[in-house]
Design an enzyme around this catalytic site. Structure first.
Site, PDB file in Angstrom:
ATOM      1  N   ALA A 270      39.866-115.485   1.052  1.00 17.45           N
ATOM      2  CA  ALA A 270      40.006-116.269  -0.352  1.00 17.45           C
ATOM      3  C   ALA A 270      40.512-117.585  -0.519  1.00 17.45           C
ATOM      4  O   ALA A 270      41.224-117.941  -1.261  1.00 17.45           O
ATOM      5  CB  ALA A 270      41.034-115.272  -1.189  1.00 17.45           C
ATOM      6  N   ALA A 271      40.290-118.087   0.800  1.00 18.98           N
ATOM      7  CA  ALA A 271      40.720-119.732   0.822  1.00 18.98           C
ATOM      8  C   ALA A 271      39.896-120.820   0.506  1.00 18.98           C
ATOM      9  O   ALA A 271      40.449-121.849   0.540  1.00 18.98           O
ATOM     10  CB  ALA A 271      41.405-119.805   2.175  1.00 18.98           C
TER      11      ALA A 271
ATOM     12  N   ARG B 210      30.671-124.550  -5.472  1.00 16.76           N
ATOM     13  CA  ARG B 210      29.563-124.308  -6.180  1.00 16.76           C
ATOM     14  C   ARG B 210      29.572-123.668  -7.616  1.00 16.76           C
ATOM     15  O   ARG B 210      28.765-123.733  -8.424  1.00 16.76           O
ATOM     16  CB  ARG B 210      28.284-123.212  -5.379  1.00 16.76           C
ATOM     17  CG  ARG B 210      27.920-124.003  -4.083  1.00 16.76           C
ATOM     18  CD  ARG B 210      27.310-123.151  -3.232  1.00 16.76           C
ATOM     19  NE  ARG B 210      28.359-122.466  -2.154  1.00 16.76           N
ATOM     20  CZ  ARG B 210      27.851-121.473  -1.402  1.00 16.76           C
ATOM     21  NH1 ARG B 210      26.677-121.296  -1.106  1.00 16.76           N
ATOM     22  NH2 ARG B 210      29.011-120.665  -0.764  1.00 16.76           N
TER      23      ARG B 210
ATOM     24  N   LYS C  57      37.825-119.640  -7.065  1.00 20.61           N
ATOM     25  CA  LYS C  57      36.649-118.702  -7.420  1.00 20.61           C
ATOM     26  C   LYS C  57      37.063-117.344  -7.437  1.00 20.61           C
ATOM     27  O   LYS C  57      36.427-116.738  -8.660  1.00 20.61           O
ATOM     28  CB  LYS C  57      35.607-118.955  -6.208  1.00 20.61           C
ATOM     29  CG  LYS C  57      34.572-118.089  -6.117  1.00 20.61           C
ATOM     30  CD  LYS C  57      33.340-118.180  -5.369  1.00 20.61           C
ATOM     31  CE  LYS C  57      33.455-118.065  -3.920  1.00 20.61           C
ATOM     32  NZ  LYS C  57      32.447-118.213  -3.291  1.00 20.61           N
TER      33      LYS C  57
ATOM     34  N   ARG D 260      45.660-108.334 -35.702  1.00 20.98           N
ATOM     35  CA  ARG D 260      46.374-108.844 -34.564  1.00 20.98           C
ATOM     36  C   ARG D 260      47.552-108.196 -33.910  1.00 20.98           C
ATOM     37  O   ARG D 260      47.680-106.931 -34.276  1.00 20.98           O
ATOM     38  CB  ARG D 260      46.910-110.120 -35.198  1.00 20.98           C
ATOM     39  CG  ARG D 260      45.847-110.943 -35.831  1.00 20.98           C
ATOM     40  CD  ARG D 260      46.445-112.212 -36.471  1.00 20.98           C
ATOM     41  NE  ARG D 260      47.455-113.107 -35.821  1.00 20.98           N
ATOM     42  CZ  ARG D 260      48.315-113.871 -36.364  1.00 20.98           C
ATOM     43  NH1 ARG D 260      48.099-114.130 -37.614  1.00 20.98           N
ATOM     44  NH2 ARG D 260      49.151-114.265 -35.746  1.00 20.98           N
TER      45      ARG D 260
ATOM     46  N   TYR E 178      47.078-110.898 -46.392  1.00 20.76           N
ATOM     47  CA  TYR E 178      47.579-111.130 -45.368  1.00 20.76           C
ATOM     48  C   TYR E 178      48.819-110.416 -45.246  1.00 20.76           C
ATOM     49  O   TYR E 178      49.995-110.465 -46.211  1.00 20.76           O
ATOM     50  CB  TYR E 178      48.107-112.668 -45.200  1.00 20.76           C
ATOM     51  CG  TYR E 178      48.865-112.933 -43.915  1.00 20.76           C
ATOM     52  CD1 TYR E 178      48.261-112.633 -42.676  1.00 20.76           C
ATOM     53  CD2 TYR E 178      50.115-113.141 -44.080  1.00 20.76           C
ATOM     54  CE1 TYR E 178      49.287-112.786 -41.488  1.00 20.76           C
ATOM     55  CE2 TYR E 178      51.147-113.251 -42.957  1.00 20.76           C
ATOM     56  CZ  TYR E 178      50.565-112.995 -41.433  1.00 20.76           C
ATOM     57  OH  TYR E 178      51.249-113.091 -40.354  1.00 20.76           O
TER      58      TYR E 178
ATOM     59  N   ASN F 183      49.480 -98.775 -52.452  1.00 21.52           N
ATOM     60  CA  ASN F 183      48.174 -99.472 -52.686  1.00 21.52           C
ATOM     61  C   ASN F 183      48.486-100.971 -52.816  1.00 21.52           C
ATOM     62  O   ASN F 183      49.322-101.514 -53.576  1.00 21.52           O
ATOM     63  CB  ASN F 183      47.746 -98.959 -53.980  1.00 21.52           C
ATOM     64  CG  ASN F 183      46.168 -99.498 -54.209  1.00 21.52           C
ATOM     65  OD1 ASN F 183      45.798-100.496 -53.672  1.00 21.52           O
ATOM     66  ND2 ASN F 183      45.481 -98.511 -54.843  1.00 21.52           N
TER      67      ASN F 183
HETATM   68  C1  UD1 Z   1      29.255-115.876   3.509  1.00 21.51           C
HETATM   69  C2  UD1 Z   1      28.463-115.735   5.048  1.00 21.51           C
HETATM   70  C3  UD1 Z   1      27.131-115.428   4.881  1.00 21.51           C
HETATM   71  C4  UD1 Z   1      27.072-114.150   4.072  1.00 21.51           C
HETATM   72  C5  UD1 Z   1      27.730-114.479   2.416  1.00 21.51           C
HETATM   73  C6  UD1 Z   1      28.066-113.229   1.934  1.00 21.51           C
HETATM   74  C7  UD1 Z   1      29.761-117.043   6.475  1.00 21.51           C
HETATM   75  C8  UD1 Z   1      29.550-118.414   7.651  1.00 21.51           C
HETATM   76  N1  UD1 Z   1      28.610-116.708   5.753  1.00 21.51           N
HETATM   77  O1  UD1 Z   1      28.309-117.138   3.137  1.00 21.51           O
HETATM   78  O2  UD1 Z   1      26.636-114.783   6.231  1.00 21.51           O
HETATM   79  O3  UD1 Z   1      25.695-113.518   3.931  1.00 21.51           O
HETATM   80  O4  UD1 Z   1      28.965-114.736   2.779  1.00 21.51           O
HETATM   81  O5  UD1 Z   1      28.326-113.029   0.652  1.00 21.51           O
HETATM   82  O6  UD1 Z   1      30.742-116.398   6.761  1.00 21.51           O
HETATM   83  N2  UD1 Z   1      36.407-118.611   2.699  1.00 21.51           N
HETATM   84  C9  UD1 Z   1      37.643-118.740   3.590  1.00 21.51           C
HETATM   85  N3  UD1 Z   1      37.998-120.030   4.076  1.00 21.51           N
HETATM   86  C10 UD1 Z   1      37.173-120.927   4.378  1.00 21.51           C
HETATM   87  C11 UD1 Z   1      35.820-120.554   3.708  1.00 21.51           C
HETATM   88  C12 UD1 Z   1      35.463-119.708   3.004  1.00 21.51           C
HETATM   89  O7  UD1 Z   1      38.562-118.097   3.277  1.00 21.51           O
HETATM   90  O8  UD1 Z   1      37.318-121.825   5.201  1.00 21.51           O
HETATM   91  C13 UD1 Z   1      36.238-117.517   1.965  1.00 21.51           C
HETATM   92  C14 UD1 Z   1      35.890-117.774   0.483  1.00 21.51           C
HETATM   93  O9  UD1 Z   1      36.964-117.943  -0.232  1.00 21.51           O
HETATM   94  C15 UD1 Z   1      34.982-116.800   0.244  1.00 21.51           C
HETATM   95  C16 UD1 Z   1      34.714-116.073   1.517  1.00 21.51           C
HETATM   96  O10 UD1 Z   1      35.307-116.776   2.588  1.00 21.51           O
HETATM   97  O11 UD1 Z   1      35.649-115.574  -0.442  1.00 21.51           O
HETATM   98  C17 UD1 Z   1      33.156-116.567   1.780  1.00 21.51           C
HETATM   99  O12 UD1 Z   1      32.999-117.943   1.707  1.00 21.51           O
HETATM  100  P1  UD1 Z   1      31.768-118.571   1.190  1.00 21.51           P
HETATM  101  O13 UD1 Z   1      31.671-120.010   1.218  1.00 21.51           O
HETATM  102  O14 UD1 Z   1      31.384-117.996  -0.124  1.00 21.51           O
HETATM  103  O15 UD1 Z   1      30.590-117.958   2.114  1.00 21.51           O
HETATM  104  P2  UD1 Z   1      29.005-117.769   1.834  1.00 21.51           P
HETATM  105  O16 UD1 Z   1      28.342-119.191   1.806  1.00 21.51           O
HETATM  106  O17 UD1 Z   1      28.828-116.979   0.738  1.00 21.51           O
HETATM  107 MG    MG Z   2      30.147-116.383  -0.947  1.00 14.39          MG
END
Ligand code: UD1
Ligand code: MG
Length: 448
Positions: free
Chosen positions: A8-9, A14, A21, A329, A362, A373
Site C-alpha cells: 500500500a505504499a 492514476r 489510493k 439528523r 424544526y 401534537n
Molecule cells: C500490478 C502488477 C501487475 C498486476 C496488477 C494487478 C507489478 C509490477 N505489476 O500492477 O502485474 O496485473 O498489479 O492489479 O507488480 N506499491 C507499493 N510500492 C511501490 C509500488 C506499488 O507498495 O513502490 C503498491 C501499490 O500501492 C498498490 C500495489 O503495490 O497497492 C500495486 O501497485 P500498482 O502500481 O497499482 O501496480 P499495477 O500497475 O496495478
Molecule cells: Mg494496481
C-alpha cells in the site's frame, strides 16, 4: 507458518487524487480495510502493511488494528522493492508469505484459502492468482510453460503487440515460499520501461511457480483509476443486492439503489427506487423505504414507512411514518407509532410514542413526550447565538401553528399553546399559553 504482506505504499498517480489510493472507499469501506477483512480468517503469524506515500494518513485510519506491523518503503521503487523491505522483519522466518496488492479489494476469503491450499499441496516456490480478462489493459500478462507452470509475467508497458493479446492476467495476489523468495529478492533488476523493481520478476527467477485461475475474474479487479473504482463499486453493489434479493428483500428498481456492507434487512422489506443505505444500518420487518431516501448509520424498527427522507445516526422504533421530505439528523430517537411529516427537521431529540410532528417544524435538543401534537410550523429555538439549550415537552401537549418555543423551556403535561405564540417561560401542567398581540379590527379601513 504464514506471513501476510499487503502493498500500500504506491503513489496511486492514476487516481488523480490527494487521498492515498487505498483509502478510497467502496460501499462505505476503504480499499485497504476490505483487503484486511478478506484475509482476516487466514490467522497469519505476521501481518505487514507496506506503506510509503502518505503513510501517516494510512496509519491513522488503521490505528485500531493492533495486529498490523507497518513497514516503511521509502522511496517507492516498485512492488519488488516493497517486498525487499520485509527482509529484516522476516529474518529466519520459515513459512509462506502471502502478498496482496492493496488495490485489489474484491477478492473472496475462500479464494485466498484455495490459493494457499494449492500452493501448499503442490509444494510450489510461488503460486499466483490469475484470471482471463476480456480487456486486460493495464494488467501484467502471464505466460505459461505448460498448463500449470508459469514462465514469466510481462507488464502491460513492457509487452510487445503480440504479448498484449494474451488475456491471462496477473491478479497481484501471490503466495511465496519465503525461504526461496528471500534468496532471490535482492537480485531483482529495474531494467524495464518503468525503471521499477517489479515483484513479478521474481516469478521467472524461482524454479516452481504455478498459477491458480479464479472462476470469477471480477474478483481480481485492480483499482488504478476512478473508472476502475466506479466499476468495482457497481460489481460490489450488484453482489450486495443479489444477496439481499436472495434473502427476500424487494427492490422495485435495484440498480438505482446502493447498500453498504454493514446493512441488515428483516422480512418483507420493500426498497423503492433511488434509496441508499450508508454505514451500519438495520431495518426491521415489513418496512417500505423510499423512493428517494438516504439512511445512514441508523436503526429502523418494524412496519416503518419512510418516503423521500434523510435519516442519519438515529433510531426509529416501530410503526413510524416519516416523510415525504423529512430530515432526521444525528441522535434522534423516534418511538413507536409516531408520524413525522413533510419539511420537518429533527436533531438530537427524543420523540415519545404516538406523537405527530406533521408539517414544517424544526425540533432540536428536545425531549418530547407521548401523544403530543406538534402543530404546523412549530419551532424549538434552541440556539441563543452562543450556546444550545433544551426544550422539554410533556405528554399530551398540543402546540398551535407557528409557535416558537424559546429554549431553555419546559411545557409540562397537557399544555396547549395558542397558534402564533412565542414562548420564553415554563408552562405548568394543563395550562393554555398564548403570547400574541390581540387582534384589532379597524372597520371601514379601505375607502370603497
Ligand atoms: C500490478 C502488477 C501487475 C498486476 C496488477 C494487478 C507489478 C509490477 N505489476 O500492477 O502485474 O496485473 O498489479 O492489479 O507488480 N506499491 C507499493 N510500492 C511501490 C509500488 C506499488 O507498495 O513502490 C503498491 C501499490 O500501492 C498498490 C500495489 O503495490 O497497492 C500495486 O501497485 P500498482 O502500481 O497499482 O501496480 P499495477 O500497475 O496495478
Ligand atoms: Mg494496481
Amino acid at each position: 507458518m504464514l506471513a501476510i504482506a499487503i502493498l500500500a505504499a504506491g503513489k496511486g498517480t492514476r487516481m488523480r487524487s490527494n487521498l492515498p489510493k487505498v483509502l478510497h472507499q467502496l460501499a462505505g469501506k476503504s480499499l485497504i480495510e476490505r483487503v484486511l477483512t478478506n484475509c482476516k480468517a487466514m490467522n497469519a503469524n505476521h501481518q505487514f502493511l507496506i506503506v510509503g506515500h502518505k503513510s501517516e494518513d494510512i496509519k491513522k485510519t488503521l490505528s485500531e488494528n493492533t495486529k498490523l506491523e507497518f513497514v516503511l518503503q521509502e522511496p517507492q521503487n516498485g512492488t519488488g522493492h516493497a517486498i525487499q523491505q520485509l527482509t529484516p522483519f522476516l529474518n529466519g522466518f520459515k513459512g509462506d508469505l502471502l502478498v496482496l496488492n492493496g488495490d485489489v479489494p474484491l477478492l473472496r476469503e475462500s479464494t485466498i484459502k484455495s490459493l494457499l491450499e494449492t500452493h501448499r499441496s503442490q509444494c510450489a516456490d510461488a503460486t499466483l492468482l490469475t484470471a482471463r480478462i476480456k480487456n486486460p489493459f493495464g494488467y501484467g500478462r502471464v505466460f505459461l510453460k505448460d498448463d500449470k507452470k508459469v514462465e514469466k509475467i510481462v507488464e502491460e508497458k513492457d509487452c510487445n503487440t503480440n504479448q498484449r493479446k494474451n488475456t491471462l492476467t496477473n491478479g497481484g495476489v501471490y503466495c511465496f515460499n519465503w525461504e526461496k523468495l528471500s534468496k532471490i529478492i535482492s537480485k531483482l533488476s529495474s531494467s524495464n520501461n518503468q525503471n521499477e523493481i517489479y515483484l513479478t520478476e521474481a516469478i521467472s527467477k524461482l524454479e516452481v511457480t504455478i498459477h491458480h485461475e479464479v472462476d470469477d475474474s471480477k474478483e481480481l479487479s485492480g483499482i488504478n483509476n476512478k473508472r476502475q473504482l466506479a466499476d468495482c463499486e457497481s460489481i460490489l453493489q450488484e453482489r450486495l443486492r443479489d444477496y439481499w434479493l436472495e434473502e427476500g428483500v424487494t427492490f422495485t428498481d435495484p440498480t438505482s439503489c446502493t447498500i453498504s456492507e454493514d446493512c441488515d434487512f428483516g422480512n418483507n422489506v420493500i426498497i423503492e427506487p433511488q434509496t441508499h443505505f450508508r454505514g451500519k444500518c438495520k431495518v426491521g420487518d415489513n418496512c417500505i423505504i423510499g423512493p428517494g431516501s438516504l439512511i445512514k448509520d441508523s436503526q429502523i424498527g418494524n412496519d416503518v414507512n419512510i418516503i423521500n427522507s434523510v435519516i442519519n445516526s438515529s433510531k426509529i422504533e416501530n410503526k413510524v411514518v416519516i416523510g415525504p421530505f423529512a430530515h432526521i439528523r444525528p441522535d434522534v430517537h423516534i418511538k413507536n407509532n409516531c408520524k413525522i411529516g413533510n419539511f420537518v427537521e429533527i436533531k438530537k431529540s427524543t420523540i415519545g410514542v404516538k406523537t405527530k410532528v406533521n408539517h414544517l417544524s424544526y425540533i432540536g435538543d428536545t425531549i418530547c413526550g407521548e401523544n403530543v401534537n406538534v402543530g404546523a410550523g412549530t419551532i424549538t429555538a434552541n440556539f441563543d447565538g452562543i450556546r444550545k439549550h433544551s426544550t422539554i415537552i410533556g405528554n399530551h401537549c398540543k402546540t398551535g401553528a407557528n409557535s416558537v418555543l424559546v429554549a431553555p423551556i419546559q411545557l409540562e403535561d397537557n399544555v396547549t399553546v395558542g397558534a402564533g405564540s412565542t414562548l420564553t417561560k415554563n408552562i405548568p401542567k394543563g395550562a393554555l399559553a398564548i403570547s400574541r398581540s390581540k387582534q384589532s379590527i379597524k372597520d371601514n379601513w379601505k375607502k370603497s
